[in-house]
Design an enzyme around this catalytic site. Structure first.
Site, PDB file in Angstrom:
ATOM      1  N   CYS A 114     -37.500  81.417  20.944  1.00  0.00           N
ATOM      2  CA  CYS A 114     -38.731  81.576  21.743  1.00  0.00           C
ATOM      3  C   CYS A 114     -39.692  82.603  21.138  1.00  0.00           C
ATOM      4  O   CYS A 114     -40.883  82.568  21.417  1.00  0.00           O
ATOM      5  CB  CYS A 114     -38.392  81.954  23.177  1.00  0.00           C
ATOM      6  SG  CYS A 114     -37.446  80.678  24.002  1.00  0.00           S
ATOM      7  N   HIS A 247     -45.099  84.652  26.377  1.00  0.00           N
ATOM      8  CA  HIS A 247     -44.176  83.519  26.328  1.00  0.00           C
ATOM      9  C   HIS A 247     -43.968  83.033  27.758  1.00  0.00           C
ATOM     10  O   HIS A 247     -43.718  83.820  28.671  1.00  0.00           O
ATOM     11  CB  HIS A 247     -42.852  83.973  25.719  1.00  0.00           C
ATOM     12  CG  HIS A 247     -41.777  82.946  25.810  1.00  0.00           C
ATOM     13  ND1 HIS A 247     -41.981  81.626  25.457  1.00  0.00           N
ATOM     14  CD2 HIS A 247     -40.485  83.031  26.230  1.00  0.00           C
ATOM     15  CE1 HIS A 247     -40.865  80.958  25.652  1.00  0.00           C
ATOM     16  NE2 HIS A 247     -39.947  81.779  26.121  1.00  0.00           N
ATOM     17  N   ASN A 277     -40.961  76.100  29.879  1.00  0.00           N
ATOM     18  CA  ASN A 277     -40.690  76.924  28.694  1.00  0.00           C
ATOM     19  C   ASN A 277     -40.607  76.016  27.465  1.00  0.00           C
ATOM     20  O   ASN A 277     -39.667  75.243  27.325  1.00  0.00           O
ATOM     21  CB  ASN A 277     -39.365  77.676  28.918  1.00  0.00           C
ATOM     22  CG  ASN A 277     -39.002  78.595  27.765  1.00  0.00           C
ATOM     23  OD1 ASN A 277     -39.580  78.508  26.680  1.00  0.00           O
ATOM     24  ND2 ASN A 277     -38.037  79.461  28.006  1.00  0.00           N
TER      25      ASN A 277
HETATM   26  O1  UT7 Z   1     -37.130  81.629  26.758  1.00  0.00           O
HETATM   27  C1  UT7 Z   1     -36.037  82.471  26.660  1.00  0.00           C
HETATM   28  C2  UT7 Z   1     -35.971  83.344  27.781  1.00  0.00           C
HETATM   29  N1  UT7 Z   1     -35.405  82.684  28.936  1.00  0.00           N
HETATM   30  C3  UT7 Z   1     -35.713  83.183  30.074  1.00  0.00           C
HETATM   31  O2  UT7 Z   1     -36.490  84.102  30.109  1.00  0.00           O
HETATM   32  C4  UT7 Z   1     -35.010  82.711  31.314  1.00  0.00           C
HETATM   33  C5  UT7 Z   1     -34.747  83.901  32.151  1.00  0.00           C
HETATM   34  N2  UT7 Z   1     -34.090  83.618  33.406  1.00  0.00           N
HETATM   35  C6  UT7 Z   1     -34.696  83.011  34.441  1.00  0.00           C
HETATM   36  O3  UT7 Z   1     -35.816  82.591  34.361  1.00  0.00           O
HETATM   37  C7  UT7 Z   1     -33.956  82.956  35.758  1.00  0.00           C
HETATM   38  O4  UT7 Z   1     -32.822  83.777  35.677  1.00  0.00           O
HETATM   39  C8  UT7 Z   1     -33.516  81.518  36.175  1.00  0.00           C
HETATM   40  C9  UT7 Z   1     -34.746  80.734  36.583  1.00  0.00           C
HETATM   41  C10 UT7 Z   1     -32.819  80.850  35.023  1.00  0.00           C
HETATM   42  C11 UT7 Z   1     -32.579  81.593  37.378  1.00  0.00           C
HETATM   43  O5  UT7 Z   1     -33.177  82.290  38.449  1.00  0.00           O
HETATM   44  P1  UT7 Z   1     -32.330  83.386  39.234  1.00  0.00           P
HETATM   45  O6  UT7 Z   1     -33.194  83.878  40.321  1.00  0.00           O
HETATM   46  O7  UT7 Z   1     -31.848  84.369  38.210  1.00  0.00           O
HETATM   47  O8  UT7 Z   1     -31.164  82.530  39.860  1.00  0.00           O
HETATM   48  P2  UT7 Z   1     -29.592  82.650  39.624  1.00  0.00           P
HETATM   49  O9  UT7 Z   1     -29.246  82.231  38.238  1.00  0.00           O
HETATM   50  O10 UT7 Z   1     -29.163  83.997  40.083  1.00  0.00           O
HETATM   51  O11 UT7 Z   1     -29.069  81.542  40.624  1.00  0.00           O
HETATM   52  C12 UT7 Z   1     -29.269  81.675  42.040  1.00  0.00           C
HETATM   53  C13 UT7 Z   1     -28.684  80.449  42.713  1.00  0.00           C
HETATM   54  C14 UT7 Z   1     -27.280  80.084  42.244  1.00  0.00           C
HETATM   55  O12 UT7 Z   1     -26.548  79.635  43.354  1.00  0.00           O
HETATM   56  P3  UT7 Z   1     -25.465  80.574  44.060  1.00  0.00           P
HETATM   57  O13 UT7 Z   1     -24.464  80.908  42.997  1.00  0.00           O
HETATM   58  O14 UT7 Z   1     -26.236  81.772  44.525  1.00  0.00           O
HETATM   59  O15 UT7 Z   1     -24.945  79.725  45.172  1.00  0.00           O
HETATM   60  C15 UT7 Z   1     -27.520  78.936  41.311  1.00  0.00           C
HETATM   61  O16 UT7 Z   1     -26.407  78.065  41.225  1.00  0.00           O
HETATM   62  O17 UT7 Z   1     -29.510  79.294  42.428  1.00  0.00           O
HETATM   63  C16 UT7 Z   1     -28.673  78.224  41.970  1.00  0.00           C
HETATM   64  N3  UT7 Z   1     -29.446  77.418  41.035  1.00  0.00           N
HETATM   65  C17 UT7 Z   1     -30.178  76.350  41.414  1.00  0.00           C
HETATM   66  N4  UT7 Z   1     -30.408  75.804  42.613  1.00  0.00           N
HETATM   67  C18 UT7 Z   1     -31.218  74.735  42.665  1.00  0.00           C
HETATM   68  C19 UT7 Z   1     -29.555  77.584  39.691  1.00  0.00           C
HETATM   69  N5  UT7 Z   1     -30.359  76.614  39.185  1.00  0.00           N
HETATM   70  C20 UT7 Z   1     -30.746  75.854  40.233  1.00  0.00           C
HETATM   71  C21 UT7 Z   1     -31.604  74.732  40.336  1.00  0.00           C
HETATM   72  N6  UT7 Z   1     -31.807  74.215  41.556  1.00  0.00           N
HETATM   73  N7  UT7 Z   1     -32.206  74.186  39.277  1.00  0.00           N
END
Ligand code: UT7
Length: 320
Positions: A114, A247, A277
């Site tokens: 990225c 980004h 992204n």
């Molecule tokens: O380009 C390189 C850099 N990459 C990035 O910068 C990505 C950085 N990270 C992020 O943008 C965020 O961390 C994410 C968007 C990937 C995730 O958001 P989050 O607020 O950190 O969510 P989380 O991973 O803590 O997940 C929260 C909940 C989980 O469920 P439980 O365990 O709390 O029951 C996940 O399983 O959301 C669930 N979840 C989803 N639910 C519905 C994860 N993905 C999804 C989804 N739809 N697509």
């Protein structure tokens, strides 16, 4: 006499097919509401048959050359940032060179995921300032849809395909151009964002794997720090910045980084809602959108930043 790399023009390209969150929710357990709230993403473009990293890169490059009013024959350097090349080798940059009908120039790819565009821009800037090139095409192009695990809802909703390009030209004693760049890498974080395949390990292409919340935490800290570093290097302050072109990974990262730096949200270019992204393509794609819709104007002070797998991260300051 001081030579600088001037941004003479920009261009971008997206695959034809636009895929909404609702469409994705038909195949994985997710919802438009979750994706919008957690990421700000509403849609992404996905490459179809015949659309590749090289075809998207070539389309973006043609538009950048047209915007700059420069003939492809004048290009003596192509640096293409990608983590999704058309082939393991030769470099996708040479496919773009061939498609543009350029018979002799320096052409190579840069892999910093990225942050790839920031790395490519810095390499081209250094070559121009050192006298090794006069007219450079710097491209970020990706087809991440081809390395996504479409059954993993934690990653498949986040990425899209696309390309962005800039034409840089050497200009003496100009107050415009690239004023400073800053690059970093920290390979200890390899396992937080990677592809589980590779030529010399599994012999397969592999799929993207990410521990999203940990990447998020590092991103805000590293991006705010590298933005400050690049602005300091240019001898400027945050209040001088007209536009930050970040980004486009997650709207919440953009907000948190701007807040940490004390930058008003209205000064941040946001395209993640429509593009998701697009890895190395995201910064030049967002830049081109903001130039074409009239937000970024000649004379504006812009700051570009990105962070990605590796980890790698970087920033650049330019007077457009
Ligand atoms: O380009 C390189 C850099 N990459 C990035 O910068 C990505 C950085 N990270 C992020 O943008 C965020 O961390 C994410 C968007 C990937 C995730 O958001 P989050 O607020 O950190 O969510 P989380 O991973 O803590 O997940 C929260 C909940 C989980 O469920 P439980 O365990 O709390 O029951 C996940 O399983 O959301 C669930 N979840 C989803 N639910 C519905 C994860 N993905 C999804 C989804 N739809 N697509």
């Amino acid at each position: 006499m001081t030579v600088r790399a001037i941004i003479a023009g920009s261009g971008s390209a997206l695959p034809v097919r636009r895929v909404t969150n609702d469409e994705l929710a038909q195949t994985v357990d997710t919802s438009d509401a979750w994706i919008v709230e957690r990421t700000g993403i509403r849609a992404r473009h996905i490459a179809g048959e015949g659309e590749t990293t090289a075809t998207l890169a070539t389309a973006a490059a043609r538009k950048a050359l047209a915007a700059a009013g420069i003939d492809a024959a004048a290009v003596d350097l192509i640096v293409l940032a990608t983590a999704t090349p058309d082939q393991t080798f030769p470099a996708t940059a040479t496919k773009v060179q061939d498609a543009l009908g350029i018979v002799d120039c320096v052409a190579f790819d840069v892999a910093a995921v990225c942050s790839g565009f920031l790395y490519a821009l810095s390499v081209a800037d250094n070559m121009i300032r050192g006298g090794g090139a006069r007219t450079a095409l710097v491209i970020g192009a990706e087809t991440f849809s081809r390395i996504i695990d479409w059954e993993d809802r934690t990653t498949c909703v986040l990425f899209g395909d696309g390309a962005g390009a800039m034409v840089l030209t050497a200009e003496a004693d100009s107050d415009r151009g690239i004023l400073a760049t800053a690059l970093h890498a920290d390979g200890r974080h390899n396992q937080l964002l990677y592809v589980d395949g590779g030529v010399s390990t599994t012999g397969t292409v592999g799929k993207l794997r990410m521990k999203g919340s940990e990447v998020f935490r590092h991103a805000v800290v590293n991006l705010a720090a590298v933005l400050r570093e690049a602005i300091d290097k240019a001898g400027l302050s945050v209040t001088d910045v007209d536009w930050v072109v970040p980004h486009q990974a997650n709207a919440r990262i953009l907000d948190a980084t701007a807040r940490k730096l004390g930058l008003p949200a209205e000064r941040v270019v946001v395209t993640v809602d429509e593009h998701a992204n697009t890895s190395a393509a995201s910064v030049p794609l967002a830049f081109d959108v903001a130039v074409r819709d009239g937000r970024i104007r000649r004379g504006d002070l812009i700051v570009l930043e990105a962070m990605g797998g590796g980890f790698t991260w970087g920033a650049a300051v330019a007077r457009y």
